[in-house]
Design a protein around this motif. Structure first.
Motif, PDB file in Angstrom:
ATOM      1  N   VAL A 206       0.870  -1.178   0.000  1.00  0.00           N
ATOM      2  CA  VAL A 206       0.000   0.000   0.000  1.00  0.00           C
ATOM      3  C   VAL A 206       0.901   1.220   0.000  1.00  0.00           C
ATOM      4  CG1 VAL A 206      -1.875   1.214   1.172  1.00  0.00           C
ATOM      5  CG2 VAL A 206      -1.577  -1.240   1.535  1.00  0.00           C
ATOM      6  N   VAL A 207       0.649   2.121  -0.939  1.00  0.00           N
ATOM      7  CA  VAL A 207       1.383   3.385  -0.954  1.00  0.00           C
ATOM      8  C   VAL A 207       0.466   4.451  -0.350  1.00  0.00           C
ATOM      9  CG1 VAL A 207       2.358   5.179  -2.431  1.00  0.00           C
ATOM     10  CG2 VAL A 207       2.833   2.765  -2.915  1.00  0.00           C
ATOM     11  N   TRP A 208       0.926   5.057   0.736  1.00  0.00           N
ATOM     12  CA  TRP A 208       0.175   6.129   1.398  1.00  0.00           C
ATOM     13  C   TRP A 208       0.729   7.445   0.879  1.00  0.00           C
ATOM     14  CZ3 TRP A 208      -3.687   4.797   4.877  1.00  0.00           C
ATOM     15  CH2 TRP A 208      -3.677   3.478   5.359  1.00  0.00           C
ATOM     16  N   TYR A 209      -0.118   8.185   0.163  1.00  0.00           N
ATOM     17  CA  TYR A 209       0.397   9.360  -0.543  1.00  0.00           C
ATOM     18  C   TYR A 209      -0.760  10.321  -0.785  1.00  0.00           C
ATOM     19  CZ  TYR A 209       2.122  12.078  -4.543  1.00  0.00           C
ATOM     20  OH  TYR A 209       2.469  13.104  -5.409  1.00  0.00           O
ATOM     21  N   GLN A 210      -0.490  11.615  -0.620  1.00  0.00           N
ATOM     22  CA  GLN A 210      -1.506  12.655  -0.870  1.00  0.00           C
ATOM     23  C   GLN A 210      -1.627  12.859  -2.374  1.00  0.00           C
ATOM     24  OE1 GLN A 210      -0.559  16.392   1.056  1.00  0.00           O
ATOM     25  NE2 GLN A 210      -2.239  17.484   0.046  1.00  0.00           N
ATOM     26  N   ASN A 211      -2.602  12.185  -2.965  1.00  0.00           N
ATOM     27  CA  ASN A 211      -2.733  12.164  -4.420  1.00  0.00           C
ATOM     28  C   ASN A 211      -3.461  13.399  -4.943  1.00  0.00           C
ATOM     29  OD1 ASN A 211      -2.419  10.693  -6.868  1.00  0.00           O
ATOM     30  ND2 ASN A 211      -4.613  10.220  -6.807  1.00  0.00           N
ATOM     31  N   GLU A 212      -4.347  13.966  -4.121  1.00  0.00           N
ATOM     32  CA  GLU A 212      -5.078  15.183  -4.514  1.00  0.00           C
ATOM     33  C   GLU A 212      -4.265  16.387  -4.033  1.00  0.00           C
ATOM     34  OE1 GLU A 212      -7.924  15.018  -6.211  1.00  0.00           O
ATOM     35  OE2 GLU A 212      -7.855  12.814  -6.093  1.00  0.00           O
ATOM     36  N   SER A 213      -4.141  17.402  -4.844  1.00  0.00           N
ATOM     37  CA  SER A 213      -3.339  18.601  -4.526  1.00  0.00           C
ATOM     38  C   SER A 213      -1.990  18.220  -3.923  1.00  0.00           C
ATOM     39  CB  SER A 213      -4.039  19.531  -3.535  1.00  0.00           C
ATOM     40  OG  SER A 213      -5.384  19.638  -3.811  1.00  0.00           O
ATOM     41  N   PRO A 214      -1.155  17.448  -4.635  1.00  0.00           N
ATOM     42  CA  PRO A 214       0.123  17.019  -4.044  1.00  0.00           C
ATOM     43  C   PRO A 214       1.021  18.219  -3.766  1.00  0.00           C
ATOM     44  CG  PRO A 214       0.032  16.503  -6.391  1.00  0.00           C
ATOM     45  CD  PRO A 214      -1.328  17.005  -6.014  1.00  0.00           C
ATOM     46  N   PRO A 215       1.700  18.219  -2.603  1.00  0.00           N
ATOM     47  CA  PRO A 215       2.526  19.386  -2.239  1.00  0.00           C
ATOM     48  C   PRO A 215       3.732  19.557  -3.161  1.00  0.00           C
ATOM     49  CG  PRO A 215       2.271  17.856  -0.377  1.00  0.00           C
ATOM     50  CD  PRO A 215       1.668  17.199  -1.562  1.00  0.00           C
ATOM     51  N   ASN A 216       4.216  18.456  -3.764  1.00  0.00           N
ATOM     52  CA  ASN A 216       5.362  18.561  -4.672  1.00  0.00           C
ATOM     53  C   ASN A 216       4.999  17.946  -6.020  1.00  0.00           C
ATOM     54  OD1 ASN A 216       7.717  18.360  -6.110  1.00  0.00           O
ATOM     55  ND2 ASN A 216       8.937  17.508  -4.426  1.00  0.00           N
ATOM     56  N   PRO A 217       4.469  18.774  -6.953  1.00  0.00           N
ATOM     57  CA  PRO A 217       4.053  18.228  -8.256  1.00  0.00           C
ATOM     58  C   PRO A 217       5.225  17.580  -8.993  1.00  0.00           C
ATOM     59  CG  PRO A 217       3.291  20.497  -7.972  1.00  0.00           C
ATOM     60  CD  PRO A 217       4.238  20.219  -6.846  1.00  0.00           C
ATOM     61  N   GLY A 218       6.463  17.982  -8.646  1.00  0.00           N
ATOM     62  CA  GLY A 218       7.657  17.452  -9.323  1.00  0.00           C
ATOM     63  C   GLY A 218       7.866  15.961  -9.120  1.00  0.00           C
ATOM     64  N   ILE A 219       7.336  15.385  -8.036  1.00  0.00           N
ATOM     65  CA  ILE A 219       7.525  13.944  -7.847  1.00  0.00           C
ATOM     66  C   ILE A 219       6.236  13.165  -8.100  1.00  0.00           C
ATOM     67  CG2 ILE A 219       9.417  14.201  -6.173  1.00  0.00           C
ATOM     68  CD1 ILE A 219       7.232  13.313  -4.008  1.00  0.00           C
ATOM     69  N   HIS A 220       5.186  13.888  -8.483  1.00  0.00           N
ATOM     70  CA  HIS A 220       3.873  13.253  -8.617  1.00  0.00           C
ATOM     71  C   HIS A 220       3.895  12.175  -9.702  1.00  0.00           C
ATOM     72  CE1 HIS A 220      -0.339  12.983  -7.832  1.00  0.00           C
ATOM     73  NE2 HIS A 220      -0.662  13.271  -9.081  1.00  0.00           N
ATOM     74  N   ASP A 221       4.533  12.485 -10.842  1.00  0.00           N
ATOM     75  CA  ASP A 221       4.570  11.504 -11.929  1.00  0.00           C
ATOM     76  C   ASP A 221       5.328  10.252 -11.505  1.00  0.00           C
ATOM     77  OD1 ASP A 221       3.098  13.104 -13.472  1.00  0.00           O
ATOM     78  OD2 ASP A 221       4.761  13.871 -14.706  1.00  0.00           O
ATOM     79  N   SER A 222       6.416  10.423 -10.731  1.00  0.00           N
ATOM     80  CA  SER A 222       7.186   9.262 -10.272  1.00  0.00           C
ATOM     81  C   SER A 222       6.312   8.350  -9.415  1.00  0.00           C
ATOM     82  CB  SER A 222       8.380   9.696  -9.414  1.00  0.00           C
ATOM     83  OG  SER A 222       9.229  10.502 -10.160  1.00  0.00           O
ATOM     84  N   VAL A 223       5.557   8.962  -8.507  1.00  0.00           N
ATOM     85  CA  VAL A 223       4.707   8.143  -7.634  1.00  0.00           C
ATOM     86  C   VAL A 223       3.617   7.473  -8.462  1.00  0.00           C
ATOM     87  CG1 VAL A 223       3.182   8.167  -5.614  1.00  0.00           C
ATOM     88  CG2 VAL A 223       5.183   9.654  -5.668  1.00  0.00           C
ATOM     89  N   ARG A 224       2.995   8.248  -9.361  1.00  0.00           N
ATOM     90  CA  ARG A 224       1.908   7.686 -10.183  1.00  0.00           C
ATOM     91  C   ARG A 224       2.413   6.521 -11.016  1.00  0.00           C
ATOM     92  NH1 ARG A 224      -2.823   8.324  -8.510  1.00  0.00           N
ATOM     93  NH2 ARG A 224      -3.319   7.311 -10.477  1.00  0.00           N
ATOM     94  N   SER A 225       3.604   6.661 -11.589  1.00  0.00           N
ATOM     95  CA  SER A 225       4.071   5.564 -12.447  1.00  0.00           C
ATOM     96  C   SER A 225       4.480   4.363 -11.590  1.00  0.00           C
ATOM     97  CB  SER A 225       5.159   6.033 -13.420  1.00  0.00           C
ATOM     98  OG  SER A 225       6.410   5.921 -12.833  1.00  0.00           O
ATOM     99  N   ALA A 226       4.993   4.584 -10.368  1.00  0.00           N
ATOM    100  CA  ALA A 226       5.305   3.445  -9.482  1.00  0.00           C
ATOM    101  C   ALA A 226       4.026   2.700  -9.110  1.00  0.00           C
ATOM    102  CB  ALA A 226       6.021   3.944  -8.227  1.00  0.00           C
ATOM    103  N   LEU A 227       2.917   3.448  -9.015  1.00  0.00           N
ATOM    104  CA  LEU A 227       1.647   2.808  -8.642  1.00  0.00           C
ATOM    105  C   LEU A 227       1.142   1.869  -9.733  1.00  0.00           C
ATOM    106  CD1 LEU A 227      -0.197   5.828  -6.996  1.00  0.00           C
ATOM    107  CD2 LEU A 227       0.381   3.675  -5.888  1.00  0.00           C
TER     108      LEU A 227
END
Ligand code: GLY
Ligand code: MN
Ligand code: MN
Length: 511
Positions: A206-227
């Motif tokens: 389980v990845v616990w992550y603030q997916n809505e309004s992420p505080p750091n958009p720069g790592i959002h794609d990395s997390v999304r692709s890992a998911l």
């Protein structure tokens, strides 16, 4: 005491003797140990010496007492917060046979234009868990399914002499693990590979992550692709985190006392500097100046300094008019010290004397506010219920004063009161002004919570439903209240609130 006491005493308004309140305790929190000085020495020894990316007790002893990571808070307390979050997420999760990967990003720098930065404000969730003030850092906590413990990894910016020439010193990976008391520190550039590798190795997870309004958009794609790797689900960590944040530790209560005292003194000073002919802008400058000189980073939010009918616009922040004799002035302001906020509203006559009708309205709001603080003790109600109490109390008192008609039923009365005070009466307060926003206001208040109590009345100049002499006035009285096992403690008690006390200080200080 570290900046705070030194400056605050210089900036205290000379109050009449009977009004002088002793500053709330500013004693820094001691560690619970039989020998506190040994414990503090041990804690200090863990903080690296030398210039790092943020103030430390070695480089900034005027800001951070020995043994603490940030003012008032030890490495140990930050670690306990991480432990508590991991335990709570696991306890509440349905995924007991999975690995858990918790990602909490720091805030990113924001720019006014081109390379001109705004003053950096750390993400409160990240700061609460790390004490780290670095932009774009990332906290990751990994709890493999077959292990009992979790590992904490902090991604930070690696040392870089060119970047440091422009932006100032960095902590770098070699010192970050020791400074922040985490298991490992790694460079932010490695986050993308790391998260893919960790998600692949620990699935199902389980990845616990603030997916809505992420505080750091720069790592959002990395997390999304890992998911997308598969056998991994997404959950959000902030509801549980905010439930921890909303109840303050003893050390946080001390910090809140300080910021509330600073905010209170700054509003007192603004009151003392008020006279007909000065501008809302000048009053707002007094607020900012006195907060900073007393040890705050800056104000907690852009203050409302609203003279006359402008006070009926609840979020008036233009603060660009001249204050006139005969006007009331509504100020809503607070200070941020070590990221902890106060939030105070007061309303006073520009001339220093309440008119008959202004006094009626002011005393009415004050009576309601005092009763609401009593209700916090008597009933420990949810904040939403406190709001219902406010509408009922306001309605009843307005009717008694002949401001609302006598011949309406109680539902209608509550509706009319709500129209005159359309904002909530309370919110949680702490690292954010509207703190722990994911904690519902439907839960009863608990010991250790700090809440505002802020009833108001806003009567537009063209409101034909009230007698003309009461129109064009906005009044709010807001204090910050700590819920305790016994009586609630008004942390903003040093801010002048009674009619006679206000009249005794308005206009008494020249600027
Ligand atoms: N100053 C914002 C509020 O009172 O909620
Ligand atoms: Mn408030
Ligand atoms: Mn406020």
């Amino acid at each position: 005491m570290h900046t705070f006491r030194r400056f605050s005493s210089q900036l205290c308004v000379k109050l009449p003797r009977r009004l002088v309140k002793h500053p709330l305790s500013v004693k820094r929190c001691m560690l619970s140990s039989e020998n506190p000085s040994d414990m503090l020495a041990m804690q200090s020894a863990k903080i690296p010496k030398g210039i790092l990316g943020q103030p430390t007790c070695h480089t900034h002893p005027h800001m951070i007492p020995s043994g603490q990571l940030t003012c008032g808070i030890t490495q140990q307390e930050y670690k306990e917060r991480r432990d508590n979050l991991v335990a709570k997420l696991l306890e509440e999760s349905v995924h007991i046979h999975k690995s858990h990967i918790i990602i909490i990003p720091a805030a990113c720098k924001q720019y006014m234009s081109d390379k001109i930065p705004y003053v950096f404000r750390q993400n409160s969730d990240f700061f609460y868990l790390t004490g780290c003030l670095e932009p774009s850092a990332i906290l990751v906590m990994v709890k493999p399914v077959l292990e009992d413990s979790y590992k904490s990894i902090l991604f930070v910016h690696e040392k870089d002499s060119h970047a440091e020439l422009w932006e100032g010193p960095r902590t770098g990976c070699s010192h970050a693990a020791t400074l922040f008391g985490v298991d490992e520190a790694r460079p932010v550039e490695n986050f993308n590979n790391f998260i893919h590798r960790i998600v692949s190795s620990y699935k199902p997870g389980v990845v616990w992550y603030q997916n809505e309004s992420p505080p750091n958009p720069g790592i959002h794609d990395s997390v999304r692709s890992a998911l997308r790797i598969g056998h991994v689900s997404l959950d959000e960590p902030l509801t549980s985190l905010h439930q921890l944040r909303v109840v303050k530790s003893a050390a946080e209560v001390e910090l809140m006392k300080e910021t509330c005292f600073i905010g209170s003194q700054s509003v007192n000073l603004a009151m003392a500097c008020t006279k007909p002919g000065i501008s809302e802008h000048a009053v707002s400058a007094v607020l900012e100046y006195s907060c900073r000189m007393a040890g705050a980073e800056h104000g907690a939010f852009p203050p409302v300094v609203a003279g006359g009918p402008r006070a009926t616009h609840i979020h008036y922040v233009a603060n660009n008019q001249i204050l006139n004799d005969g006007d009331m002035l509504l100020v809503d302001s607070g200070s941020q010290r070590w990221l902890y906020n106060s939030d105070i509203s007061r309303t006073w006559p520009v001339s220093g004397r309440f008119s008959k009708h202004h006094r009626i309205l002011y005393e009415l709001v004050l009576t309601v506010q005092k009763r609401l603080i009593e209700l916090l003790r008597e009933q420990r109600p949810p904040l939403d219920q406190l709001f219902d109490h406010m509408c009922r109390l306001l309605g009843t008192h307005l009717q008694q004063e002949g401001i609302l008609p006598k011949n309406i039923d109680s539902n209608d009365l509550i509706g009319k009161a709500y129209r005159l005070c359309p904002h909530h009466v309370s919110h949680y307060l702490g690292l954010d002004v509207h703190d722990a926003p994911l904690v519902r206001r439907r839960v009863p208040v608990r010991t250790g919570m700090i809440v505002t109590v802020e009833p108001g009345i806003y009567i537009r100049p063209d409101d034909k439903s009230v007698p003309p002499e009461f129109r064009g006035v906005g009044i709010r009285i807001e204090d910050d209240v700590l819920i305790t096992d016994s009586d609630p403690l008004v942390l903003t008690d040093a801010c002048v609130r009674e009619v006679d006390d206000i009249e005794a200080i308005v206009g008494k200080q020249s600027i």
